[in-house]
Design a protein around this motif. Structure first.
Motif, PDB file in Angstrom:
ATOM      1  N   LEU A  78       2.103  51.761  52.032  1.00 15.74           N
ATOM      2  CA  LEU A  78       1.179  51.781  50.720  1.00 15.74           C
ATOM      3  C   LEU A  78       0.885  53.245  50.791  1.00 15.74           C
ATOM      4  CD1 LEU A  78      -1.134  48.769  51.667  1.00 15.74           C
ATOM      5  CD2 LEU A  78       0.539  49.051  49.909  1.00 15.74           C
ATOM      6  N   GLY A  79       0.209  53.520  49.271  1.00 16.71           N
ATOM      7  CA  GLY A  79       0.088  54.943  49.016  1.00 16.71           C
ATOM      8  C   GLY A  79      -1.491  55.042  49.159  1.00 16.71           C
ATOM      9  N   THR A  80      -1.937  56.358  48.944  1.00 12.34           N
ATOM     10  CA  THR A  80      -3.420  56.562  49.281  1.00 12.34           C
ATOM     11  C   THR A  80      -4.394  56.392  47.967  1.00 12.34           C
ATOM     12  OG1 THR A  80      -2.758  58.787  48.403  1.00 12.34           O
ATOM     13  CG2 THR A  80      -2.613  58.493  50.677  1.00 12.34           C
ATOM     14  N   ARG A  81      -3.770  55.936  46.857  1.00 12.61           N
ATOM     15  CA  ARG A  81      -4.770  55.750  45.792  1.00 12.61           C
ATOM     16  C   ARG A  81      -4.634  54.273  45.389  1.00 12.61           C
ATOM     17  NH1 ARG A  81      -4.322  58.144  39.669  1.00 12.61           N
ATOM     18  NH2 ARG A  81      -5.871  56.936  38.945  1.00 12.61           N
ATOM     19  N   ARG A  82      -5.709  53.378  45.447  1.00  7.02           N
ATOM     20  CA  ARG A  82      -5.772  51.968  45.085  1.00  7.02           C
ATOM     21  C   ARG A  82      -5.818  51.976  43.720  1.00  7.02           C
ATOM     22  NH1 ARG A  82      -9.503  47.111  48.023  1.00  7.02           N
ATOM     23  NH2 ARG A  82      -8.372  45.563  46.686  1.00  7.02           N
ATOM     24  N   ILE A  83      -4.982  51.012  43.220  1.00  9.66           N
ATOM     25  CA  ILE A  83      -4.863  50.543  41.718  1.00  9.66           C
ATOM     26  C   ILE A  83      -5.624  49.202  41.826  1.00  9.66           C
ATOM     27  CG2 ILE A  83      -3.439  49.956  39.630  1.00  9.66           C
ATOM     28  CD1 ILE A  83      -1.338  51.709  41.311  1.00  9.66           C
TER      29      ILE A  83
ATOM     30  N   LEU B 244      -2.312  43.858  47.084  1.00 13.32           N
ATOM     31  CA  LEU B 244      -2.938  45.214  47.210  1.00 13.32           C
ATOM     32  C   LEU B 244      -1.895  46.006  46.558  1.00 13.32           C
ATOM     33  CD1 LEU B 244      -5.184  46.737  48.530  1.00 13.32           C
ATOM     34  CD2 LEU B 244      -3.856  46.960  50.656  1.00 13.32           C
TER      35      LEU B 244
ATOM     36  N   THR C  56      -1.164  50.111  45.155  1.00 20.00           N
ATOM     37  CA  THR C  56      -1.510  51.370  45.394  1.00 20.00           C
ATOM     38  C   THR C  56      -0.474  52.470  44.685  1.00 20.00           C
ATOM     39  OG1 THR C  56      -0.126  51.701  47.440  1.00 20.00           O
ATOM     40  CG2 THR C  56      -2.186  50.889  47.893  1.00 20.00           C
ATOM     41  N   ARG C  57      -0.701  53.796  44.685  1.00 20.15           N
ATOM     42  CA  ARG C  57      -0.003  54.603  44.135  1.00 20.15           C
ATOM     43  C   ARG C  57      -0.125  55.863  45.125  1.00 20.15           C
ATOM     44  NH1 ARG C  57       1.770  55.370  38.976  1.00 20.15           N
ATOM     45  NH2 ARG C  57      -0.341  54.301  38.677  1.00 20.15           N
ATOM     46  N   ARG C  58       1.305  56.436  45.456  1.00 24.18           N
ATOM     47  CA  ARG C  58       1.508  57.583  46.519  1.00 24.18           C
ATOM     48  C   ARG C  58       1.388  58.747  45.576  1.00 24.18           C
ATOM     49  NH1 ARG C  58       7.053  55.747  49.349  1.00 24.18           N
ATOM     50  NH2 ARG C  58       6.311  53.988  50.443  1.00 24.18           N
TER      51      ARG C  58
ATOM     52  N   ASP D  41     -11.448  47.561  51.873  1.00 25.33           N
ATOM     53  CA  ASP D  41     -11.339  48.923  51.513  1.00 25.33           C
ATOM     54  C   ASP D  41     -12.433  49.596  50.682  1.00 25.33           C
ATOM     55  OD1 ASP D  41     -10.060  50.964  50.806  1.00 25.33           O
ATOM     56  OD2 ASP D  41      -9.708  50.337  48.590  1.00 25.33           O
TER      57      ASP D  41
ATOM     58  N   ARG E  88      -7.666  44.839  52.131  1.00 30.43           N
ATOM     59  CA  ARG E  88      -7.990  44.602  50.780  1.00 30.43           C
ATOM     60  C   ARG E  88      -9.497  44.401  50.603  1.00 30.43           C
ATOM     61  NH1 ARG E  88      -9.343  40.567  47.413  1.00 30.43           N
ATOM     62  NH2 ARG E  88      -9.252  39.201  49.113  1.00 30.43           N
TER      63      ARG E  88
END
Length: 238
Positions: A113-118, A126, A128-130, A62, A59
């Motif tokens: 976890l996804g590749t785009r952090r929210i 932490l 994220t969005r996939r 990043d 976190r």
């Protein structure tokens, strides 16, 4: 000890500033060896503490580095000499006899976890969005080694989650994906037998996720000390 355990992200921040101020500000930063401690300390590198610590380190770091490499994959390597007990505080993710430590399962969960952090206003989450739009959140209960921490509640609220949605909750704690209690219950043998190794590998397996209905995009979780969870929010039919 707290200052030492936070040193990874402090150094990454310092390196980023030094590079930005240099004649070559666009060079990538590779953090090729990092861990929570510089010495063999079973209370740290062999423990459940590593799950929340890894999540919080990711976190904080990043965006500061191009890549970070955990030191190391296995506890068996020449610099340490012959391994005399499975859990001696080695730096690896896997102990001798291919025994997955909590740190191994922490990476396994965080890989969901996804590749785009929210962006979120929290130091214990932490988000994220996939690529397919699935929101995946990691949350944890971090206590320093040796401190008697207790369970903590996490209230997650995800905007845009409609009626009929559900959450898959993957956990890592003393009761989920950890072999530490099983090892202690068998008397902490210095050289586990083949049958004991089989039992320990079974105890280290991550269980299937818990499934919860999500009303209004809200989910309440209770995390034990040094516990962590990765939560996937799914729309109806997914």
């Amino acid at each position: 000890r707290l200052a030492r355990l936070k040193l990874v992200c402090v150094r990454a921040t310092r390196c980023t500033k030094e590079l930005t101020d240099s004649p070559c500000p666009n060079l990538p930063i590779f953090y090729t060896e990092y861990n929570a401690t510089f010495r063999n300390d079973p209370q740290i590198t062999d423990s459940l503490f590593m799950g929340p610590w890894l999540a919080d380190t990711i976190r904080q770091c990043d965006g500061l580095t191009a890549a970070m490499s955990y030191w190391t994959f296995s506890d068996v390597f020449e610099e340490q000499g012959v391994v005399k007990t499975p859990f001696y505080g080695g730096f690896g993710l896997i102990a001798a006899d291919n025994l997955p430590k909590p740190a191994f399962n922490a990476f396994k969960l965080l890989h969901r976890l996804g590749t785009r952090r929210i962006p979120v206003d929290s130091d214990t989450v932490l988000a994220t969005r996939r690529a397919d739009g699935t929101v995946v959140v990691a949350t944890w209960n971090l206590d320093l080694p040796g401190e008697a921490g207790g369970p903590k509640q996490r209230d997650l609220e995800i905007a845009g989650v409609g009626a009929g949605s559900h959450a898959f909750v993957y956990r890592l704690d003393a009761q989920h994906g950890s072999l530490l209690d099983a090892y202690r219950e068998m008397g902490s043998p210095q050289y586990p037998t083949r049958e004991q190794v089989k039992v320990l590998r079974g105890a280290a397996k991550l269980p299937a996720p818990e499934v919860f209905a999500v009303a209004g995009g809200e989910l309440r979780l209770t995390l034990p000390a040094d516990g962590m969870a990765v939560v996937e929010f799914h729309a109806p039919g997914r």
